[in-house]
Design a protein around this motif. Structure first.
Motif, PDB file in Angstrom:
ATOM      1  N   TYR A 107       0.799  -1.220   0.000  1.00 41.43           N
ATOM      2  CA  TYR A 107       0.000   0.000   0.000  1.00 41.43           C
ATOM      3  C   TYR A 107       0.832   1.271   0.000  1.00 41.43           C
ATOM      4  N   LEU A 108       2.127   1.160   0.165  1.00 40.33           N
ATOM      5  CA  LEU A 108       2.945   2.353   0.354  1.00 40.33           C
ATOM      6  C   LEU A 108       3.008   3.245  -0.884  1.00 40.33           C
ATOM      7  N   ASP A 109       2.710   2.695  -2.055  1.00 41.61           N
ATOM      8  CA  ASP A 109       2.685   3.531  -3.259  1.00 41.61           C
ATOM      9  C   ASP A 109       1.288   4.019  -3.588  1.00 41.61           C
ATOM     10  N   LYS A 110       0.323   3.708  -2.725  1.00 45.33           N
ATOM     11  CA  LYS A 110      -1.064   4.124  -2.946  1.00 45.33           C
ATOM     12  C   LYS A 110      -1.591   5.032  -1.847  1.00 45.33           C
ATOM     13  N   LEU A 111      -1.055   4.876  -0.644  1.00 43.33           N
ATOM     14  CA  LEU A 111      -1.554   5.582   0.529  1.00 43.33           C
ATOM     15  C   LEU A 111      -0.399   6.096   1.361  1.00 43.33           C
ATOM     16  N   ASN A 112      -0.617   7.171   2.069  1.00 45.52           N
ATOM     17  CA  ASN A 112       0.239   7.519   3.195  1.00 45.52           C
ATOM     18  C   ASN A 112      -0.275   6.734   4.398  1.00 45.52           C
ATOM     19  N   LEU A 113       0.586   5.940   5.004  1.00 47.02           N
ATOM     20  CA  LEU A 113       0.193   5.102   6.127  1.00 47.02           C
ATOM     21  C   LEU A 113       0.725   5.669   7.436  1.00 47.02           C
ATOM     22  N   VAL A 114      -0.121   5.656   8.454  1.00 39.99           N
ATOM     23  CA  VAL A 114       0.269   6.011   9.813  1.00 39.99           C
ATOM     24  C   VAL A 114      -0.209   4.876  10.713  1.00 39.99           C
ATOM     25  N   VAL A 115       0.731   4.236  11.392  1.00 38.61           N
ATOM     26  CA  VAL A 115       0.413   3.110  12.266  1.00 38.61           C
ATOM     27  C   VAL A 115       0.845   3.472  13.688  1.00 38.61           C
ATOM     28  N   CYS A 116      -0.112   3.519  14.601  1.00 39.91           N
ATOM     29  CA  CYS A 116       0.165   3.756  16.022  1.00 39.91           C
ATOM     30  C   CYS A 116      -0.135   2.450  16.749  1.00 39.91           C
ATOM     31  N   PRO A 117       0.880   1.596  16.958  1.00 40.66           N
ATOM     32  CA  PRO A 117       0.589   0.229  17.372  1.00 40.66           C
ATOM     33  C   PRO A 117       0.200   0.064  18.830  1.00 40.66           C
ATOM     34  N   CYS A 118       0.593   0.992  19.700  1.00 43.83           N
ATOM     35  CA  CYS A 118       0.317   0.804  21.125  1.00 43.83           C
ATOM     36  C   CYS A 118       0.041   2.160  21.766  1.00 43.83           C
ATOM     37  N   VAL A 119      -1.216   2.566  21.716  1.00 41.07           N
ATOM     38  CA  VAL A 119      -1.612   3.884  22.203  1.00 41.07           C
ATOM     39  C   VAL A 119      -1.525   3.960  23.730  1.00 41.07           C
ATOM     40  N   SER A 120      -1.719   2.825  24.406  1.00 38.65           N
ATOM     41  CA  SER A 120      -1.751   2.793  25.877  1.00 38.65           C
ATOM     42  C   SER A 120      -0.725   1.803  26.421  1.00 38.65           C
ATOM     43  N   PRO A 121       0.550   2.166  26.431  1.00 43.18           N
ATOM     44  CA  PRO A 121       1.586   1.207  26.843  1.00 43.18           C
ATOM     45  C   PRO A 121       1.525   0.804  28.306  1.00 43.18           C
TER      46      PRO A 121
END
Length: 305
Positions: A107-121
């Motif tokens: 998807y990296l050539d189709k979308l800007n991706l933002v992944v926040c994997p652990c909001v509450s560590p």
């Protein structure tokens, strides 16, 4: 167990500072955010820029990280994937990481991706729904948020360039919702909460203000190839809510302060994986989360094209 059975507080009386402190003293670290999450981010440097977007003001320092497409293109739409808003919901964290490691490249050539994997560590390490102040981050995506986890993510997303096209928030529904977390909530608020049937399988929570049912259905069809979809209970509901369609319910995201309501993205959903099923495994749960993310992105891109 109802709120009256919970070992902290006085039945019918909301908690004060003393009860919150007593609850906090019962919590302990059971796993490592640094070992399980932060160490995996280094392996993603080719595709993503790892951005620290905040730090939690607790006794132990918890830096908050997001993975952001390294080749950001302002002409492309942006997708946000969040996990671990409820830290105890393990596949939300590891499903987001697995997508970043194994699925994001398509998807990296189709979308800007933002992944926040652990909001509450802190919640991840102590296997908790709440933060140390007994505040639920997934009811705190509000102006003047009482949860620093939620406030930090809102501020970060608010400064991203451009508008979001899609946001997928990765969650679980577990047996401990009935055995621990709903009783604790009832005790904290000085009320009574009835138990609900825990759905045996995957389901989605749509935003009632923009359900986009075809979007939700597309995800359900994809995930059904990976794991079972939760059937309705005897009243035709899931967690007490009427069913929109197979495996789909809805909540009013923004008024409730839910994470999926933090933006104006047209395509939003909250996944709910059931890790306690005899038919599930940690890997199967992670695979279901990844399938949900990829099918959501596929649908949003298809509509936009």
């Amino acid at each position: 167990m109802h709120g009256n059975d919970y070992p902290i507080g006085t039945p019918g009386t909301p908690w004060g500072d003393a009860e919150r402190a007593a609850w906090r003293q019962q919590q302990s670290v059971k796993r490592s955010y640094r070992d399980d999450v932060i160490t995996r981010l280094d392996g993603l440097n080719d595709a993503f820029e790892c951005v620290q977007y905040g730090s939690l003001p607790y006794d132990t320092e918890y830096p908050l990280f997001a993975l952001k497409s390294r080749q950001w293109d302002h002409q492309r739409p942006t997708a946000l994937i969040t996990g671990g808003v409820h830290g105890y919901e393990t596949s939300g964290v590891h499903g987001a990481l697995q997508f970043a490691e194994q699925g994001a490249g398509a998807y990296l050539d189709k979308l800007n991706l933002v992944v926040c994997p652990c909001v509450s560590p802190w919640g991840y390490e102590t296997i908790n729904r709440w933060n140390p102040e007994a505040v639920d981050p997934n009811r705190s995506f509000l102006n003047d948020s009482p949860a620093p986890e939620s406030a930090a993510l809102m501020a970060f997303v608010g400064q991203l360039p451009g508008a979001l096209l899609v946001h997928i928030d990765l969650h679980e529904t577990t047996d401990t919702d009935n055995s621990e977390f709903r009783p604790a909530l009832a005790a904290r608020d000085g009320v009574t909460h009835d138990e609900w049937d825990i759905p045996d399988g995957f389901y989605l929570v749509a935003d009632s203000h923009k359900s986009e049912l075809a979007f939700q259905q597309h995800i359900i069809r994809a995930v059904a190839k990976v794991t079972q979809i939760a059937p309705a209970d005897g009243q035709g509901r899931l967690i007490g809510e009427p069913i929109l369609d197979n495996g789909i319910i809805e909540y009013a995201a923004k008024p409730l302060g839910l994470c999926m309501g933090l933006s104006d993205a047209p395509f939003v959903t909250t996944t709910e994986v059931y890790p306690d099923s005899p038919n599930a495994s940690p890997q199967n749960c992670n695979d279901a989360q990844q399938a949900a993310v990829q099918s959501a992105l596929d649908y949003a891109l298809g509509v936009r094209s």
